[in-house]
Scaffold this active site. Structure first.
Site, PDB file in Angstrom:
ATOM      1  N   PRO A 103       0.797  -1.225   0.000  1.00 23.85           N
ATOM      2  CG  PRO A 103      -0.118  -1.083   2.137  1.00 23.85           C
ATOM      3  CD  PRO A 103       0.583  -2.021   1.203  1.00 23.85           C
ATOM      4  CG  ASN A 104      -0.256   4.306   1.306  1.00 24.66           C
ATOM      5  OD1 ASN A 104      -1.256   4.784   0.777  1.00 24.66           O
ATOM      6  ND2 ASN A 104      -0.265   3.816   2.525  1.00 24.66           N
TER       7      ASN A 104
ATOM      8  NE  ARG B 179       3.576   6.950   2.019  1.00 27.07           N
ATOM      9  CZ  ARG B 179       3.833   5.756   2.514  1.00 27.07           C
ATOM     10  NH1 ARG B 179       4.310   4.806   1.753  1.00 27.07           N
ATOM     11  NH2 ARG B 179       3.619   5.514   3.781  1.00 27.07           N
TER      12      ARG B 179
ATOM     13  CE1 TYR C 270       8.318   4.884   3.368  1.00 25.18           C
ATOM     14  CE2 TYR C 270       7.122   6.963   3.419  1.00 25.18           C
ATOM     15  CZ  TYR C 270       7.386   5.719   3.955  1.00 25.18           C
ATOM     16  OH  TYR C 270       6.717   5.297   5.070  1.00 25.18           O
TER      17      TYR C 270
ATOM     18  CG  ASN D 153       8.231  -1.962   0.323  1.00 23.45           C
ATOM     19  OD1 ASN D 153       7.584  -2.027   1.365  1.00 23.45           O
ATOM     20  ND2 ASN D 153       8.933  -0.899  -0.013  1.00 23.45           N
TER      21      ASN D 153
ATOM     22  CB  ALA E  97       1.164   0.040   6.377  1.00 17.40           C
TER      23      ALA E  97
ATOM     24  CD  GLU F 188      10.033  -7.717   5.854  1.00 18.14           C
ATOM     25  OE1 GLU F 188       9.668  -6.747   6.534  1.00 18.14           O
ATOM     26  OE2 GLU F 188      10.192  -8.858   6.340  1.00 18.14           O
TER      27      GLU F 188
ATOM     28  CG  HIS G 175      10.782  -2.501   4.831  1.00 22.91           C
ATOM     29  ND1 HIS G 175       9.421  -2.379   4.717  1.00 22.91           N
ATOM     30  CD2 HIS G 175      11.021  -3.714   5.388  1.00 22.91           C
ATOM     31  CE1 HIS G 175       8.850  -3.475   5.191  1.00 22.91           C
ATOM     32  NE2 HIS G 175       9.799  -4.303   5.592  1.00 22.91           N
TER      33      HIS G 175
ATOM     34  NE  ARG H  49       9.707   5.966   9.010  1.00 27.90           N
ATOM     35  CZ  ARG H  49       8.744   5.769   8.124  1.00 27.90           C
ATOM     36  NH1 ARG H  49       8.834   4.795   7.238  1.00 27.90           N
ATOM     37  NH2 ARG H  49       7.669   6.544   8.117  1.00 27.90           N
TER      38      ARG H  49
END
Length: 145
Positions: free
Chosen positions: A10-11, A18, A23, A75, A78, A99, A101, A108
């Protein structure tokens, strides 16, 4: 020739605009184009897919089994921190995955430090921006050769 699937959660369709301070400024299209060039140059096949819907990502993991995908790069966005369903999908198909990111999730918010997937992933790349996808692909290609 192996098949590799790249899944974006998502996103990630908003990459480039964004929160670029977190990012980066690379767009999803730029990341996908780079992966296509890298993986196709190795003589392997790649398919990239993005969705904001958890069930669509799960469906793609199931499709990967049917289509005899050898490796997945994901990726999960969330969903990393919440999705037992994605975890169960990976366990049910037994396809190895990496995975990825873009940001360093460990520097964070506290909730981002937990992943529902990391312990079953072959490996994790975090905090290296768009390059992280290419490093994951390099690793996957090394595993397939």
């Amino acid at each position: 020739m192996a098949k590799i699937m790249v899944l974006h959660g998502p996103n990630l369709n908003l990459l480039g605009t964004r929160e670029p301070d977190i990012y980066g400024t690379d767009t999803l299209a730029t990341i996908n184009d780079s992966l296509l060039a890298q993986i196709n140059a190795s003589g392997n096949e790649v398919v990239c897919y993005q969705s904001n819907a958890e069930h669509e990502l799960i469906d793609q993991i199931h499709v990967a089994k049917r289509d005899q995908v050898s490796y997945i790069i994901i990726n999960p966005g969330a969903f990393t921190h919440t999705s037992i369903a994605l975890r169960d999908a990976f366990l049910s198909v037994s396809i190895p995955f990496v995975e990825v990111h873009l940001s360093n999730v460990f520097s964070r918010e506290e909730f981002r430090k937990h992943s529902c997937l990391s312990d079953i992933a072959t490996g994790c790349v975090t905090g290296l921006g768009a390059l992280g996808y290419n490093l994951a692909a390099e690793f996957v290609l090394s595993q397939l050769s």
